[in-house]
Design a protein around this motif. Structure first.
Motif, PDB file in Angstrom:
ATOM      1  N   ALA A 142       8.095 -13.383  -9.839  1.00 25.34           N
ATOM      2  CA  ALA A 142       7.171 -12.930 -10.887  1.00 25.34           C
ATOM      3  C   ALA A 142       7.724 -13.378 -12.230  1.00 25.34           C
ATOM      4  CB  ALA A 142       6.998 -11.414 -10.864  1.00 25.34           C
ATOM      5  N   ILE A 143       6.833 -13.485 -13.211  1.00 26.75           N
ATOM      6  CA  ILE A 143       7.222 -13.856 -14.572  1.00 26.75           C
ATOM      7  C   ILE A 143       6.727 -12.773 -15.528  1.00 26.75           C
ATOM      8  CG2 ILE A 143       6.957 -15.540 -16.449  1.00 26.75           C
ATOM      9  CD1 ILE A 143       6.493 -17.685 -14.335  1.00 26.75           C
ATOM     10  N   ILE A 144       7.617 -12.334 -16.386  1.00 27.99           N
ATOM     11  CA  ILE A 144       7.231 -11.359 -17.410  1.00 27.99           C
ATOM     12  C   ILE A 144       7.147 -12.076 -18.754  1.00 27.99           C
ATOM     13  CG2 ILE A 144       7.947  -9.288 -18.660  1.00 27.99           C
ATOM     14  CD1 ILE A 144       9.207  -8.326 -16.047  1.00 27.99           C
ATOM     15  N   GLY A 145       5.986 -12.050 -19.376  1.00 26.27           N
ATOM     16  CA  GLY A 145       5.748 -12.756 -20.638  1.00 26.27           C
ATOM     17  C   GLY A 145       4.309 -13.256 -20.649  1.00 26.27           C
ATOM     18  N   GLU A 146       3.850 -13.937 -21.643  1.00 26.35           N
ATOM     19  CA  GLU A 146       4.534 -14.107 -22.911  1.00 26.35           C
ATOM     20  C   GLU A 146       4.091 -13.036 -23.883  1.00 26.35           C
ATOM     21  OE1 GLU A 146       5.175 -17.422 -25.101  1.00 26.35           O
ATOM     22  OE2 GLU A 146       5.268 -18.876 -23.483  1.00 26.35           O
ATOM     23  N   THR A 147       4.570 -13.212 -25.147  1.00 24.31           N
ATOM     24  CA  THR A 147       4.236 -12.230 -26.166  1.00 24.31           C
ATOM     25  C   THR A 147       2.833 -12.459 -26.719  1.00 24.31           C
ATOM     26  OG1 THR A 147       6.562 -11.978 -26.750  1.00 24.31           O
ATOM     27  CG2 THR A 147       4.931 -11.280 -28.390  1.00 24.31           C
ATOM     28  N   GLU A 148       2.486 -13.696 -27.017  1.00 31.27           N
ATOM     29  CA  GLU A 148       1.196 -14.012 -27.607  1.00 31.27           C
ATOM     30  C   GLU A 148       0.163 -14.370 -26.545  1.00 31.27           C
ATOM     31  OE1 GLU A 148       1.486 -16.940 -30.621  1.00 31.27           O
ATOM     32  OE2 GLU A 148       2.378 -15.571 -32.071  1.00 31.27           O
ATOM     33  N   SER A 149      -1.080 -14.084 -26.860  1.00 30.46           N
ATOM     34  CA  SER A 149      -2.154 -14.299 -25.887  1.00 30.46           C
ATOM     35  C   SER A 149      -2.371 -15.770 -25.584  1.00 30.46           C
ATOM     36  CB  SER A 149      -3.465 -13.683 -26.415  1.00 30.46           C
ATOM     37  OG  SER A 149      -3.371 -12.287 -26.476  1.00 30.46           O
ATOM     38  N   SER A 150      -2.366 -16.618 -26.624  1.00 34.10           N
ATOM     39  CA  SER A 150      -2.620 -18.053 -26.395  1.00 34.10           C
ATOM     40  C   SER A 150      -1.550 -18.660 -25.502  1.00 34.10           C
ATOM     41  CB  SER A 150      -2.672 -18.800 -27.731  1.00 34.10           C
ATOM     42  OG  SER A 150      -3.782 -18.376 -28.494  1.00 34.10           O
ATOM     43  N   ALA A 151      -0.296 -18.285 -25.751  1.00 34.29           N
ATOM     44  CA  ALA A 151       0.790 -18.790 -24.915  1.00 34.29           C
ATOM     45  C   ALA A 151       0.674 -18.246 -23.494  1.00 34.29           C
ATOM     46  CB  ALA A 151       2.132 -18.390 -25.513  1.00 34.29           C
ATOM     47  N   THR A 152       0.209 -16.996 -23.351  1.00 30.73           N
ATOM     48  CA  THR A 152       0.039 -16.398 -22.027  1.00 30.73           C
ATOM     49  C   THR A 152      -1.092 -17.081 -21.262  1.00 30.73           C
ATOM     50  OG1 THR A 152       0.769 -14.294 -22.975  1.00 30.73           O
ATOM     51  CG2 THR A 152      -0.265 -14.213 -20.805  1.00 30.73           C
ATOM     52  N   VAL A 153      -2.121 -17.501 -21.971  1.00 31.86           N
ATOM     53  CA  VAL A 153      -3.205 -18.252 -21.323  1.00 31.86           C
ATOM     54  C   VAL A 153      -2.662 -19.535 -20.706  1.00 31.86           C
ATOM     55  CG1 VAL A 153      -5.313 -19.576 -21.769  1.00 31.86           C
ATOM     56  CG2 VAL A 153      -5.056 -17.292 -22.755  1.00 31.86           C
ATOM     57  N   ILE A 154      -1.834 -20.245 -21.465  1.00 35.89           N
ATOM     58  CA  ILE A 154      -1.224 -21.485 -20.942  1.00 35.89           C
ATOM     59  C   ILE A 154      -0.339 -21.179 -19.745  1.00 35.89           C
ATOM     60  CG2 ILE A 154       0.330 -23.382 -21.516  1.00 35.89           C
ATOM     61  CD1 ILE A 154      -0.622 -23.104 -24.426  1.00 35.89           C
ATOM     62  N   LEU A 155       0.477 -20.140 -19.882  1.00 35.62           N
ATOM     63  CA  LEU A 155       1.382 -19.751 -18.794  1.00 35.62           C
ATOM     64  C   LEU A 155       0.593 -19.396 -17.531  1.00 35.62           C
ATOM     65  CD1 LEU A 155       4.115 -18.852 -17.614  1.00 35.62           C
ATOM     66  CD2 LEU A 155       3.808 -16.667 -18.802  1.00 35.62           C
ATOM     67  N   SER A 156      -0.454 -18.587 -17.673  1.00 42.29           N
ATOM     68  CA  SER A 156      -1.212 -18.137 -16.505  1.00 42.29           C
ATOM     69  C   SER A 156      -1.989 -19.274 -15.855  1.00 42.29           C
ATOM     70  CB  SER A 156      -2.184 -17.019 -16.924  1.00 42.29           C
ATOM     71  OG  SER A 156      -1.474 -15.903 -17.405  1.00 42.29           O
ATOM     72  N   ARG A 157      -2.506 -20.182 -16.671  1.00 39.87           N
ATOM     73  CA  ARG A 157      -3.226 -21.331 -16.079  1.00 39.87           C
ATOM     74  C   ARG A 157      -2.267 -22.267 -15.350  1.00 39.87           C
ATOM     75  NH1 ARG A 157      -8.452 -22.026 -17.042  1.00 39.87           N
ATOM     76  NH2 ARG A 157      -9.469 -20.919 -18.756  1.00 39.87           N
ATOM     77  N   THR A 158      -1.029 -22.337 -15.830  1.00 38.71           N
ATOM     78  CA  THR A 158      -0.043 -23.211 -15.184  1.00 38.71           C
ATOM     79  C   THR A 158       0.441 -22.623 -13.865  1.00 38.71           C
ATOM     80  OG1 THR A 158       0.682 -23.968 -17.371  1.00 38.71           O
ATOM     81  CG2 THR A 158       2.146 -24.426 -15.514  1.00 38.71           C
ATOM     82  N   THR A 159       0.706 -21.320 -13.855  1.00 31.33           N
ATOM     83  CA  THR A 159       1.248 -20.682 -12.650  1.00 31.33           C
ATOM     84  C   THR A 159       0.143 -20.267 -11.673  1.00 31.33           C
ATOM     85  OG1 THR A 159       1.195 -18.514 -13.730  1.00 31.33           O
ATOM     86  CG2 THR A 159       3.216 -19.815 -13.947  1.00 31.33           C
ATOM     87  N   GLY A 160      -1.100 -20.204 -12.166  1.00 27.62           N
ATOM     88  CA  GLY A 160      -2.208 -19.722 -11.332  1.00 27.62           C
ATOM     89  C   GLY A 160      -2.368 -20.443 -10.005  1.00 27.62           C
ATOM     90  N   PRO A 161      -2.372 -21.778  -9.980  1.00 24.80           N
ATOM     91  CA  PRO A 161      -2.542 -22.482  -8.693  1.00 24.80           C
ATOM     92  C   PRO A 161      -1.461 -22.169  -7.672  1.00 24.80           C
ATOM     93  CG  PRO A 161      -2.925 -23.965 -10.544  1.00 24.80           C
ATOM     94  CD  PRO A 161      -2.365 -22.716 -11.114  1.00 24.80           C
ATOM     95  N   PHE A 162      -0.299 -21.708  -8.146  1.00 27.35           N
ATOM     96  CA  PHE A 162       0.808 -21.399  -7.244  1.00 27.35           C
ATOM     97  C   PHE A 162       0.892 -19.907  -6.927  1.00 27.35           C
ATOM     98  CE2 PHE A 162       1.855 -25.132  -9.800  1.00 27.35           C
ATOM     99  CZ  PHE A 162       2.100 -26.077  -8.812  1.00 27.35           C
ATOM    100  N   LYS A 163      -0.080 -19.144  -7.417  1.00 20.11           N
ATOM    101  CA  LYS A 163      -0.192 -17.705  -7.134  1.00 20.11           C
ATOM    102  C   LYS A 163       1.022 -16.912  -7.589  1.00 20.11           C
ATOM    103  CE  LYS A 163      -3.930 -18.875  -4.856  1.00 20.11           C
ATOM    104  NZ  LYS A 163      -5.251 -18.706  -5.481  1.00 20.11           N
TER     105      LYS A 163
END
Length: 839
Positions: A142-163
């Protein structure tokens, strides 16, 4: 057939080749800022530094790694609380008893580039043994983060395909609630859907319907402001301007500040990210813009970094929603003692100075915080990171089938997708009492504290709690604001006003200004007969039929009832002339009675003369019945008396006219016509003519009598109380019969105009009938066209004028002879036998 077989063999070859591919790291690896090995690894991504220095890109040598500076104390504390929670779990004998949790915490330096680099580093191992194959397994759970929403959108879209599950502690953008786009995203903070509504609640509760808005030009600011604007639209709140800027756009920032300075709105809603707010505060201070009541969001409103003497001068009295402040037991002591001894990778116990410099160079600015913990109680996101770590631990505890005395099944292979499904089911309570669970969008329940920037008597600054917003409570209980404890912008104790247009007082209505928001309007006075009895009324209400608006147009009052009264000037004048006519008639009657034996009285049929004087008296008196408030009886009485008295009067005049004609016809030889029209016949004719009018009046009163009527058609502002005729035919018949008698009198008198001059009774009757007919002919159009009480006045005037006409024309000449020419009041003169003159 051969083509299909060839295709299948090609795919098999590619699959075998892929399985034998050796994993290789391309480029230099990015190592975590803080890390620890464990059976299970949790990743962390925080913007521990806020400034990033890019290397030279001259392409003459291999680029160096990015360097970061300027510590963000808030995010550093978040990294520390993550480690604190993990170590607390590792020490537990009942929670994941034989499983150790490791961590890898990366610093993004507030940069999207570094954030993506950190994400890719978390998803891949840094070192590979010879012969290792790419197995597609993630090294973290699991990953805890990020602080800002825009950065979290990038993070979630990147990790999303790998569940790989991502749990954010502060990314509140409503856009992340879309489970289709972000199926493995969770957060221990509520969605901005609730924060936007909470801001709208504050603005509406305080009566501010004219605001300006500023937001960060990113996912957090744009989505949050859209929610707020939608909520304000439903609440009838108007927005003067809505501007946005990003931290890398100084020109836009200056434009926003200029608009704020020139705007008329005194309340500004700032849905701004932490970094952008710092830039905005700096510009407001430079341009000395004060007196604005700022409403803030959880991203900055409770940050100790911004509540300084310099910022308080422009933002003092600010209000906003913040996360609840929670004290986590043991953490304040941990950040100055245990953390530096056990978790911090750089220590001064290195064997030599070169080794120390090599290992501690990137940590120098963090070491300056080693003995500082005064800020710890004010950090409001720490509890969210704490809850995020425990949520992952509870999910793993369930997946590893841990039991308190038997331990966990460590041999089980845990896939990230399994952690995602387990996180959806977690439901627990942390040690400081908060209940943790995720709703259908992966978010936590909204619980905000409303804070106010205040300065204490000792000069220190604080975030004073003045209310709350709790979405878990019923709608009527979820919001509370104690305005008595609020210090407003500029240190004022009185709530500032922010309106486009001042409230429209009762008696007026709002009229929208063309091309401007609905809160900008003009106050238009209500029209006559309409009222508005409340402030800011959109429409004026029509008063009921018998009511009219008062002078202030805020109340319907009974309309003034108008009728010809005895107390007004016109009524007094008419009463005077009526009584004057009565008095004059009585004087004439007395004079005639005193001279009843004189020839001029006898010659003019004294009996009919006295009856005529009596009827004239009644005519003058009947005019008084037309004055005063109309009632059912007075309406019937006035018209009946008027009709009968005038017919009686005209009957007498007609009798006198016939007597004159008969008298001169009787002087002809062989004609004795007077025996057919003697006193008895004269009385009978008067009675007969009068009875006919009486019968007409009886029929009129029986079929459709006059009645009092409130006429509201002629005047809108008052009621004309008048007598309705009931039957127009009945009234016309009364007037018509009077007209016939008058016309008959005129014709007979006109035929008698050639009689000797000495006996001029017929001429006087002719003149009186001319006046009578002229008055009543002109009466008809004047009666129809006169408004209100003037209609009655016209009718009284006609009665008086015709009465005086009869009195003056018939009786005044005779009175003149009786009083001033007594020598003419002789039998010889009346018969035309004047004595001869002697020569």
């Amino acid at each position: 057939m051969f083509f299909i077989l060839y295709t299948l063999l090609l795919f098999y070859h590619l699959q075998v080749k892929a399985e034998k591919t050796i994993c290789q790291m391309m480029g230099d690896p990015k190592y975590p800022l803080l890390s620890k090995n464990g059976d299970i690894t949790i990743g962390g991504i925080f913007a521990i530094h806020s400034k990033e220095t890019l290397p030279s890109f001259q392409f003459t040598h291999k680029p160096q790694l990015l360097s970061c500076s300027s510590v963000t104390l808030r995010d550093f504390r978040l990294a520390q609380i993550m480690i604190f929670a993990i170590e607390e779990i590792n020490r537990s004998q009942s929670f994941l008893p034989n499983v150790s949790i490791g961590y890898k915490i990366y610093d993004t330096c507030g940069s999207r580039l570094s954030s993506m680099s950190a994400t890719m580093s978390l998803m891949n191992d840094q070192d590979f043994a010879a012969g290792d194959r790419c197995n597609g397994q993630s090294p973290i759970h699991a990953i805890i983060g990020e602080t800002e929403s825009s950065a979290t959108v990038i993070l979630s879209r990147t990790t999303g395909p790998f569940k790989i599950p991502v749990i954010s502690h502060s990314a509140s953008c409503e856009c992340l609630s879309n489970r289709k786009d972000y199926p493995s995203f969770f957060r221990t903070i509520a969605s901005d859907y609730y924060q936007g509504r909470a801001l709208a609640h504050i603005v509406k509760h305080l009566g501010w319907y004219w605001v300006g808005t500023v937001n960060s030009d990113n996912d957090y600011g744009n989505n949050g402001m859209a929610i707020f604007l939608n909520a304000t639209k439903k609440e009838g709140i108007c927005v003067e301007y809505s501007e946005k800027f990003y931290r890398t756009e100084p020109e836009k920032l200056l434009k926003v500040v200029d608009i704020m300075k020139k705007g008329t709105a005194k309340v500004i809603v700032a849905f701004v990210s932490f970094l952008e707010m710092g830039l905005l505060i700096e510009q407001l201070s430079i341009q000395n813009i004060t007196g604005l009541q700022v409403i803030g969001v959880e991203g900055w409103v409770a940050s100790n970094n911004y509540i300084t003497p310099k910022s308080f001068r422009v933002l003092g009295g600010a209000l906003g929603v913040a996360l609840r402040k929670i004290n986590i037991e043991g953490f304040s002591n941990y950040v100055i003692n245990t953390f530096w001894d056990t978790a911090f990778p750089c220590t001064e116990r290195a064997e030599n100075s070169s080794q120390y410099a090599l290992s501690c160079n990137r940590y120098q600015d963090l070491l300056m915080l080693k003995n500082y913990n005064e800020d710890v109680p004010e950090h409001r996101y720490s509890s969210n990171v704490y809850k995020a770590v425990y949520a992952v631990a509870y999910a793993l505890h369930s997946l590893l089938k841990c039991k308190e005395h038997e331990g966990c099944e460590k041999d089980l292979t845990i896939q990230p997708q399994q952690v995602v499904e387990a996180l959806k089911k977690v439901n627990f309570t942390v040690k400081f009492g908060d209940h943790v669970w995720f709703d259908s969008t992966g978010a936590a329940v909204a619980q905000y504290e409303i804070v106010n920037w205040q300065q204490d008597s000792d000069g220190s600054f604080q975030f004073k709690p003045v209310g709350y917003y709790d979405a878990s409570l019923p709608p009527h209980q979820c919001f509370h604001l104690n305005t008595e404890n609020i210090i407003w912008a500029g240190g004022q104790l009185e709530k500032p006003r922010s309106v486009c247009s001042e409230s429209c007082p009762p008696g007026t209505r709002k009229a929208a200004q063309k091309g401007r928001p609905v809160c900008c309007y003009d106050c238009i006075p209500c029209a006559e007969g309409e009222i508005s009895n409340e402030t800011d009324s959109s429409n004026c209400k029509q008063c009921p039929g018998e009511y009219w608006s008062n002078a202030e147009k805020n109340e319907c009052v009974l309309k003034a009832v108008e009728f010809l009264s005895f107390t007004e000037v016109m009524g007094i004048v008419l009463v005077f002339f009526s009584l004057f006519g009565v008095g004059l008639t009585l004087l004439v009657a007395i004079l005639f009675y005193s001279k009843k034996d004189t020839p001029i009285v006898k010659a003019n049929n004294s009996e009919l003369s006295f009856l005529l004087l009596f009827s004239l008296t009644l005519c003058f008196l009947c005019s008084l019945t037309f004055i005063g408030r109309p009632t059912e009886w007075s309406c019937m009485f006035r018209h009946t008396v008027f009709g009968i008295t005038f017919v009686l009067c005209l009957s007498c005049v007609l009798g006198k006219t016939i007597v004159v004609l008969m008298a001169f016809r009787a002087t002809l030889p062989g004609i004795n016509i007077m025996k057919w029209f003697g006193p008895a016949q004269q009385r009978l004719s008067v009675l007969a003519f009068t009875i006919i009018q009486v019968l007409i009046c009886v029929l009129w009163l029986t079929i459709s009598p006059p009645f009092p009527y409130k006429n509201m058609k002629y005047y809108k502002e008052k009621i004309i109380l008048e007598c309705s005729l009931g039957s127009t035919i009945g009234f016309s018949s009364v007037l018509g019969y009077i007209g016939i008698l008058a016309l008959l009198c005129f014709i007979l008198a006109f035929l008698a105009r050639t009689l000797p001059d000495i006996f001029n009774e017929a001429k006087f009757i002719t003149f009186s009938m001319l006046i009578f007919c002229a008055v009543w002919i002109t009466f008809i159009p004047a009666y129809v066209s006169s408004p209100g009480k003037f209609t009655v006045a016209v009718e009284i005037f006609a009665i008086l004028a015709s009465g005086f006409g009869l009195l003056f024309c018939i009786f005044i000449p005779k009175c003149y002879i009786i009083l001033f020419k007594p020598e003419l009041n002789t039998k010889q003169h009346m018969m035309g036998k004047n004595p001869s003159k002697s020569y």
